[in-house]
Structures are given as C-alpha cells and as structure tokens.
Design an enzyme around this catalytic site. Structure first.
Site, PDB file in Angstrom:
ATOM      1  N   SER A 166       0.842  -1.199   0.000  1.00  0.00           N
ATOM      2  CA  SER A 166       0.000   0.000   0.000  1.00  0.00           C
ATOM      3  C   SER A 166       0.872   1.242   0.000  1.00  0.00           C
ATOM      4  O   SER A 166       1.915   1.287   0.667  1.00  0.00           O
ATOM      5  CB  SER A 166      -0.899   0.021   1.235  1.00  0.00           C
ATOM      6  OG  SER A 166      -1.564   1.267   1.351  1.00  0.00           O
ATOM      7  N   TYR A 179      -2.953  -1.526   9.775  1.00  0.00           N
ATOM      8  CA  TYR A 179      -2.911  -1.858   8.346  1.00  0.00           C
ATOM      9  C   TYR A 179      -1.583  -1.429   7.727  1.00  0.00           C
ATOM     10  O   TYR A 179      -0.918  -2.213   7.036  1.00  0.00           O
ATOM     11  CB  TYR A 179      -4.075  -1.179   7.627  1.00  0.00           C
ATOM     12  CG  TYR A 179      -4.114  -1.432   6.140  1.00  0.00           C
ATOM     13  CD1 TYR A 179      -4.626  -2.621   5.637  1.00  0.00           C
ATOM     14  CD2 TYR A 179      -3.635  -0.487   5.239  1.00  0.00           C
ATOM     15  CE1 TYR A 179      -4.658  -2.866   4.268  1.00  0.00           C
ATOM     16  CE2 TYR A 179      -3.662  -0.722   3.866  1.00  0.00           C
ATOM     17  CZ  TYR A 179      -4.179  -1.905   3.392  1.00  0.00           C
ATOM     18  OH  TYR A 179      -4.207  -2.140   2.035  1.00  0.00           O
TER      19      TYR A 179
END
Length: 271
Positions: A166, A179
């Site tokens: 990400s 995350y």
C-alpha cells in the site's frame, strides 16, 4: 473478404501472449484489485487459480468469465477456484497443491489477500484482537504464501512473486496504524526475499496502490473522507482496479524480469 480491422485483429490474435504458458495463483481474487489482476493475467494468456476465503460465488464468477472468454489456445479450462485461509500453513500448501495438480508447475504468485479495520481506530484504540487479525492476513498470509512460492515457483526464468502492499507505507496517515504497519512489514520482507532468491531467476516485488475505488476502500468511510482522498490526488480521482492490474501483469512477464526487489507505488502521484 476481411476488412482491415478484421485482418489487424487476426494478426494480433496470432501474436504470442505475454503470459502464455504461465500458471498463476492470485490470492484474494474474488473481488477488488485481486479480481482485476486475475482477469488481466488471464487475458494475457496465464492459467489462473482464483483464491478466495469466503465468497465462493464471486470467485466462481471470475473463473467463469475467464473460461468463457479464453484466448484461442484450445487448451480447455484456464481458471479454477480454491478456498484457503492464507494464515494457515496447511491450507496454503493445499492451495499450491491444487494449482500444480490442475495446471502443472507454478510461475507466478500474487499475494493480494488483505483486510483492514473499517472503524479506523487510532493505535491507542486498536484492540489486540484487531491488530492480530490484520497481521494474520496481511503479513503472515503474505509470508506463508511467499515462503511456499519460494520453494515451488519455477527456477531458471519466469518465476515471479508479487506482493500487494500500500502507498500508505510512504504517507503515514492517522487511523491506519495496524494496516500500514502490516504492509510495511510485507515490503521489507519482499526486498529481503528477492536477495535470498539469488541465482534462481525468481523475482520478488511489491506493488503498492494508493486509494482505489473498491469495497474495502469505501467501507466505513464518510462522503467527506472519500472526497478528501479524491482531492489529495493530482488527478483528482480515486484509482481504479484497471490502473493497478496491468502493472502487476508487466512484472509477471518476461519484460519485467529486470525489475526485482522493488516497491512500485501506483497512485497517480499522490506520494
């Protein structure tokens, strides 16, 4: 007599497909980015194992699309589905067994399966259980699948391990602590793995998308939060799954061989 367009299409169909003869596993391929990666790779000639954890119907739909729209190779079924918990070693091994039994030696493994917390707590508010859940799928899952891939993917050329990370790792944003931390671990693991695979001609890379218009991105977000994501991008839009999948397919192809141990951020210039 064929038209010029028809002749051009016929010539295009005769060209070798960039992933022709390759076998790929794509985890988390029933929807979102993983779904588009699987479809894109199949379009480029790969045989694909559609991994899913819970949504069998969606996974079978992806396989059906691929099998009903196959390149004119005449080689029968080109996509199957397989359920597995990527955080369980025995189920990961079974996933790879299923792929090899169906299609033969593996060339490409895309570790895309991932979860987040749609409540977006601060780190101080993040429970032990939620931290563990996110790391189990995002980090341990990528580790187990990468470990299995390192043992099973073909050596001597064409072997590819691609982990989906990400762009948040490069832009620490509050309320994405667990995350982002899980994806940061995946990025460093991937870079080390590439070095450890020296001499095998297997590449290991990360693709790190920015905000992409998927169910996971929209979950729990207000309209204002979504709009903020749009405005923060130079293109003033969210990414699309179609922005990400071709890059993954490129890294999986022969043309992508010289890209190794890299984190490629695909986010329209957001970071």
């Amino acid at each position: 007599m064929a038209t010029a367009d028809e002749q051009e299409e016929e010539m295009r169909m005769r060209l070798p497909l960039p992933l022709g003869g390759r076998v790929a596993i794509v985890t988390g391929a029933s929807r979102g980015i993983g779904r588009e990666i699987a479809l894109n790779m199949a379009e480029k000639g790969a045989k694909v194992v559609i991994h899913y954890s819970s949504n069998q119907h969606a996974a079978e739909e992806v396989a059906s699309i691929i099998n009903n729209k196959s390149p004119s190779s005449g080689d029968g079924v080109r996509a199957i589905v397989c359920k597995a918990d990527v955080a369980e070693p025995s189920q990961v091994a079974q996933l790879f067994d299923t792929a090899e039994h169906a299609f033969g030696p593996l060339h490409i493994v895309v570790n895309n399966a991932g979860v987040t917390d749609s409540k977006y707590p601060t780190l101080a508010q993040t429970s032990d259980e939620e931290w563990d859940r996110i790391f189990q799928v995002n980090c341990k899952g990528a580790f187990l699948c990468s470990r299995e891939a390192a043992k099973r993917v073909v050596r001597g050329g064409g072997g590819r391990i691609i982990n989906i990370s990400s762009s948040l790792v490069a832009m620490p944003i509050p309320r994405y602590g667990a995350y982002t931390a899980s994806k940061a671990a995946v990025e460093m693991m991937t870079r080390i793995l590439a070095q450890e695979l020296r001499g095998t001609q297997i590449t290991a890379n990360c693709v790190a998308p920015g905000p992409v218009a998927t169910d996971m991105f929209f979950a729990g977000k207000s309209e204002a939060a979504v709009e903020a994501g749009v405005k923060s991008n130079p293109f003033e839009r969210l990414g699309k799954v179609e922005d990400v999948a071709p890059l993954v397919a490129f890294l999986a192809s022969d043309e992508g061989e010289w890209v190794n141990a890299q984190v490629v951020r695909v986010n329209g210039g957001q970071v």
